[in-house]
Scaffold this motif. Structure first.
Motif, mmCIF file in Angstrom:
data_model
loop_
_atom_site.group_PDB
_atom_site.id
_atom_site.type_symbol
_atom_site.label_atom_id
_atom_site.label_comp_id
_atom_site.label_asym_id
_atom_site.label_seq_id
_atom_site.Cartn_x
_atom_site.Cartn_y
_atom_site.Cartn_z
ATOM 1 N N THR A 26 -2.136 -9.790 40.965
ATOM 2 C CA THR A 26 -2.023 -9.046 42.212
ATOM 3 C C THR A 26 -1.475 -7.666 41.908
ATOM 4 O O THR A 26 -0.492 -7.536 41.172
ATOM 5 C CB THR A 26 -1.090 -9.786 43.196
ATOM 6 N N THR A 28 -0.517 -3.847 43.819
ATOM 7 C CA THR A 28 -0.325 -3.132 45.071
ATOM 8 C C THR A 28 -0.271 -1.644 44.771
ATOM 9 O O THR A 28 0.496 -1.201 43.909
ATOM 10 C CB THR A 28 0.950 -3.595 45.791
ATOM 11 N N THR A 30 -2.619 2.339 45.964
ATOM 12 C CA THR A 30 -3.434 3.106 46.901
ATOM 13 C C THR A 30 -4.845 3.271 46.353
ATOM 14 O O THR A 30 -5.029 3.599 45.186
ATOM 15 C CB THR A 30 -2.805 4.496 47.137
ATOM 16 N N HIS A 89 -2.942 2.059 51.479
ATOM 17 C CA HIS A 89 -2.063 1.246 50.647
ATOM 18 C C HIS A 89 -2.567 -0.194 50.743
ATOM 19 O O HIS A 89 -2.676 -0.741 51.842
ATOM 20 C CB HIS A 89 -0.626 1.374 51.161
ATOM 21 N N VAL A 90 -2.909 -0.799 49.600
ATOM 22 C CA VAL A 90 -3.563 -2.103 49.592
ATOM 23 C C VAL A 90 -2.961 -3.033 48.541
ATOM 24 O O VAL A 90 -2.239 -2.595 47.641
ATOM 25 C CB VAL A 90 -5.074 -1.976 49.299
ATOM 26 N N THR A 91 -3.325 -4.291 48.661
ATOM 27 C CA THR A 91 -3.052 -5.280 47.626
ATOM 28 C C THR A 91 -4.404 -5.783 47.135
ATOM 29 O O THR A 91 -5.228 -6.247 47.925
ATOM 30 C CB THR A 91 -2.205 -6.441 48.161
ATOM 31 N N THR A 93 -6.317 -8.381 44.583
ATOM 32 C CA THR A 93 -6.205 -9.588 43.788
ATOM 33 C C THR A 93 -7.441 -9.660 42.903
ATOM 34 O O THR A 93 -8.558 -9.466 43.382
ATOM 35 C CB THR A 93 -6.122 -10.841 44.680
ATOM 36 N N ALA A 111 -1.954 -3.568 52.536
ATOM 37 C CA ALA A 111 -0.598 -3.974 52.169
ATOM 38 C C ALA A 111 0.346 -3.661 53.327
ATOM 39 O O ALA A 111 0.101 -2.718 54.079
ATOM 40 C CB ALA A 111 -0.144 -3.244 50.908
#
Length: 112
Positions: A26, A28, A30, A89-91, A93, A111
Motif C-alpha cells: 500500500t 499513499t 499524490t 491524494h490517494v492510496t 494498492t 486517501a
C-alpha cells in the motif's frame, strides 16, 4: 506413489504456490503526471488547476500518470484509473517492482 514421495510433492506444490503469491503493498501519495511529478505544476501551467494541468500534460505531452510519495516517483500500470484521480491524494494498492519503480496497480482510492 510412496508416502515420502507424495509428501515431498505436496511440500513442493505448497512452496511453489507460496512463492508465486506476492503480497500487495500500500502506497499513499499524490497522482501527478511524470513531467510535473517533483517540480509541481507551476512551471508547466497547462491549465488553471493542478487537476487540469496533470490531465493536459498527460494528453498533450503523453506524460504518464505517476504516484508521488515524498521524493519517490512510481510509474503506475493502470493509467485509466490514475487519470480519474489526477492531482489527488490517494492510496494505491499493488505490487512494487523496485528495480523499475513501477506499481502493478490492484486499486486506487481517495486517501483520507
Amino acid at each position: 506413489m510412496t508416502s515420502p514421495a507424495r509428501a515431498a510433492l505436496v511440500a513442493l506444490l505448497v512452496l511453489t504456490t507460496l512463492s508465486a503469491a506476492v503480497a500487495a503493498d500500500t502506497f499513499t501519495g499524490t497522482i501527478s503526471d511524470a513531467i510535473c511529478a517533483l517540480d509541481g505544476h507551476a512551471s508547466m501551467r497547462m491549465g488553471p488547476t493542478e487537476v487540469e494541468c496533470a490531465r493536459a500534460c498527460a494528453d498533450s505531452h503523453e506524460s504518464p500518470f505517476v504516484l508521488v510519495v515524498g521524493d519517490a516517483v512510481y510509474a503506475l500500470s493502470n493509467q485509466t484509473t490514475a487519470a480519474t484521480f489526477a492531482a489527488q491524494h490517494v492510496t494505491v494498492t499493488g505490487t512494487l517492482d523496485a528495480a523499475k519503480k513501477t506499481i502493478q496497480v490492484d486499486s486506487i482510492v481517495a486517501a483520507p
